[in-house]
Scaffold this motif. Structure first.
Motif, PDB file in Angstrom:
ATOM      1  N   ASP A   4     -34.991  25.583 -40.917  1.00 19.38           N
ATOM      2  CA  ASP A   4     -34.496  25.553 -39.539  1.00 19.38           C
ATOM      3  C   ASP A   4     -32.972  25.601 -39.562  1.00 19.38           C
ATOM      4  O   ASP A   4     -32.313  24.575 -39.665  1.00 19.38           O
ATOM      5  N   PRO A   5     -32.391  26.809 -39.469  1.00 23.00           N
ATOM      6  CA  PRO A   5     -30.937  26.946 -39.565  1.00 23.00           C
ATOM      7  C   PRO A   5     -30.166  26.366 -38.386  1.00 23.00           C
ATOM      8  O   PRO A   5     -28.943  26.316 -38.413  1.00 23.00           O
ATOM      9  N   ASP A   6     -30.857  25.897 -37.353  1.00 20.53           N
ATOM     10  CA  ASP A   6     -30.175  25.331 -36.191  1.00 20.53           C
ATOM     11  C   ASP A   6     -30.135  23.805 -36.197  1.00 20.53           C
ATOM     12  O   ASP A   6     -29.849  23.188 -35.178  1.00 20.53           O
ATOM     13  N   LEU A   7     -30.399  23.181 -37.339  1.00 18.84           N
ATOM     14  CA  LEU A   7     -30.318  21.723 -37.433  1.00 18.84           C
ATOM     15  C   LEU A   7     -28.851  21.315 -37.577  1.00 18.84           C
ATOM     16  O   LEU A   7     -28.302  21.283 -38.677  1.00 18.84           O
ATOM     17  N   ALA A   8     -28.216  21.024 -36.453  1.00 19.14           N
ATOM     18  CA  ALA A   8     -26.780  20.728 -36.465  1.00 19.14           C
ATOM     19  C   ALA A   8     -26.457  19.533 -37.355  1.00 19.14           C
ATOM     20  O   ALA A   8     -25.475  19.550 -38.100  1.00 19.14           O
ATOM     21  N   LEU A   9     -27.251  18.483 -37.296  1.00 20.76           N
ATOM     22  CA  LEU A   9     -26.973  17.305 -38.115  1.00 20.76           C
ATOM     23  C   LEU A   9     -27.129  17.592 -39.603  1.00 20.76           C
ATOM     24  O   LEU A   9     -26.420  17.007 -40.420  1.00 20.76           O
ATOM     25  N   ALA A  10     -28.033  18.483 -39.964  1.00 24.63           N
ATOM     26  CA  ALA A  10     -28.177  18.860 -41.372  1.00 24.63           C
ATOM     27  C   ALA A  10     -26.918  19.582 -41.847  1.00 24.63           C
ATOM     28  O   ALA A  10     -26.440  19.341 -42.959  1.00 24.63           O
ATOM     29  N   HIS A  11     -26.358  20.453 -41.011  1.00 29.98           N
ATOM     30  CA  HIS A  11     -25.102  21.127 -41.355  1.00 29.98           C
ATOM     31  C   HIS A  11     -23.984  20.092 -41.514  1.00 29.98           C
ATOM     32  O   HIS A  11     -23.177  20.179 -42.443  1.00 29.98           O
ATOM     33  N   TYR A  12     -23.948  19.127 -40.604  1.00 34.42           N
ATOM     34  CA  TYR A  12     -22.910  18.086 -40.657  1.00 34.42           C
ATOM     35  C   TYR A  12     -23.007  17.301 -41.968  1.00 34.42           C
ATOM     36  O   TYR A  12     -22.010  17.117 -42.668  1.00 34.42           O
ATOM     37  N   TYR A  13     -24.200  16.828 -42.299  1.00 34.35           N
ATOM     38  CA  TYR A  13     -24.351  16.051 -43.525  1.00 34.35           C
ATOM     39  C   TYR A  13     -24.191  16.907 -44.776  1.00 34.35           C
ATOM     40  O   TYR A  13     -23.773  16.403 -45.818  1.00 34.35           O
ATOM     41  N   LEU A  14     -24.473  18.188 -44.669  1.00 34.36           N
ATOM     42  CA  LEU A  14     -24.191  19.094 -45.777  1.00 34.36           C
ATOM     43  C   LEU A  14     -22.683  19.143 -46.015  1.00 34.36           C
ATOM     44  O   LEU A  14     -22.218  19.099 -47.155  1.00 34.36           O
ATOM     45  N   GLY A  15     -21.924  19.191 -44.940  1.00 33.30           N
ATOM     46  CA  GLY A  15     -20.461  19.147 -45.060  1.00 33.30           C
ATOM     47  C   GLY A  15     -19.993  17.863 -45.712  1.00 33.30           C
ATOM     48  O   GLY A  15     -19.115  17.873 -46.587  1.00 33.30           O
ATOM     49  N   ARG A  16     -20.579  16.756 -45.335  1.00 33.51           N
ATOM     50  CA  ARG A  16     -20.211  15.476 -45.954  1.00 33.51           C
ATOM     51  C   ARG A  16     -20.572  15.468 -47.428  1.00 33.51           C
ATOM     52  O   ARG A  16     -19.836  14.919 -48.243  1.00 33.51           O
ATOM     53  N   SER A  17     -21.710  16.062 -47.774  1.00 35.13           N
ATOM     54  CA  SER A  17     -22.109  16.142 -49.179  1.00 35.13           C
ATOM     55  C   SER A  17     -21.129  16.994 -49.968  1.00 35.13           C
ATOM     56  O   SER A  17     -20.737  16.630 -51.087  1.00 35.13           O
ATOM     57  N   PHE A  18     -20.722  18.122 -49.403  1.00 31.99           N
ATOM     58  CA  PHE A  18     -19.749  18.970 -50.086  1.00 31.99           C
ATOM     59  C   PHE A  18     -18.402  18.261 -50.233  1.00 31.99           C
ATOM     60  O   PHE A  18     -17.710  18.434 -51.231  1.00 31.99           O
ATOM     61  N   GLU A  19     -18.042  17.462 -49.227  1.00 30.78           N
ATOM     62  CA  GLU A  19     -16.818  16.668 -49.368  1.00 30.78           C
ATOM     63  C   GLU A  19     -16.943  15.720 -50.549  1.00 30.78           C
ATOM     64  O   GLU A  19     -15.993  15.536 -51.310  1.00 30.78           O
ATOM     65  N   GLY A  20     -18.106  15.090 -50.686  1.00 30.39           N
ATOM     66  CA  GLY A  20     -18.340  14.197 -51.809  1.00 30.39           C
ATOM     67  C   GLY A  20     -18.253  14.909 -53.147  1.00 30.39           C
ATOM     68  O   GLY A  20     -17.891  14.303 -54.159  1.00 30.39           O
ATOM     69  N   LEU A  21     -18.570  16.199 -53.141  1.00 24.41           N
ATOM     70  CA  LEU A  21     -18.482  17.010 -54.355  1.00 24.41           C
ATOM     71  C   LEU A  21     -17.097  17.634 -54.528  1.00 24.41           C
ATOM     72  O   LEU A  21     -16.875  18.413 -55.442  1.00 24.41           O
ATOM     73  N   LYS A  22     -16.191  17.308 -53.608  1.00 29.41           N
ATOM     74  CA  LYS A  22     -14.808  17.834 -53.628  1.00 29.41           C
ATOM     75  C   LYS A  22     -14.756  19.345 -53.452  1.00 29.41           C
ATOM     76  O   LYS A  22     -13.872  20.013 -53.972  1.00 29.41           O
TER      77      LYS A  22
END
Length: 73
Positions: free
Chosen positions: A23-41
């Motif tokens: 489901d590519p329209d899961l806005a919160l999944a995109h948000y937490y993906l961004g947070r995960s990528f931040e954690g990975l620098k």
């Protein structure tokens, strides 16, 4: 969400990408993906994920929008 909370950013990113495949329209999944990528620098991928979160949020009809609360209710 559990993996993200445990600091396992790589595992969280993989699971979120799987959810977004379904489901590519899961806005919160995109948000937490961004947070995960931040954690990975990985700043570039984090920015893209945050941009995708905003776009997914904007695509939702007005009556079905849910405010970003910083957590999953």
């Amino acid at each position: 969400m559990h993996l993200h909370g445990q600091g396992e950013h790589g595992g969280a990113a993989r699971e979120l990408q799987r959810a977004l495949f379904l489901d590519p329209d899961l806005a919160l999944a995109h948000y937490y993906l961004g947070r995960s990528f931040e954690g990975l620098k990985d700043v570039q991928r984090a920015r893209l994920a945050y941009r995708n979160a905003l776009e997914a949020y904007r695509r939702r009809p007005d009556g079905q929008r849910q405010a970003f609360l910083g957590y999953y209710p």
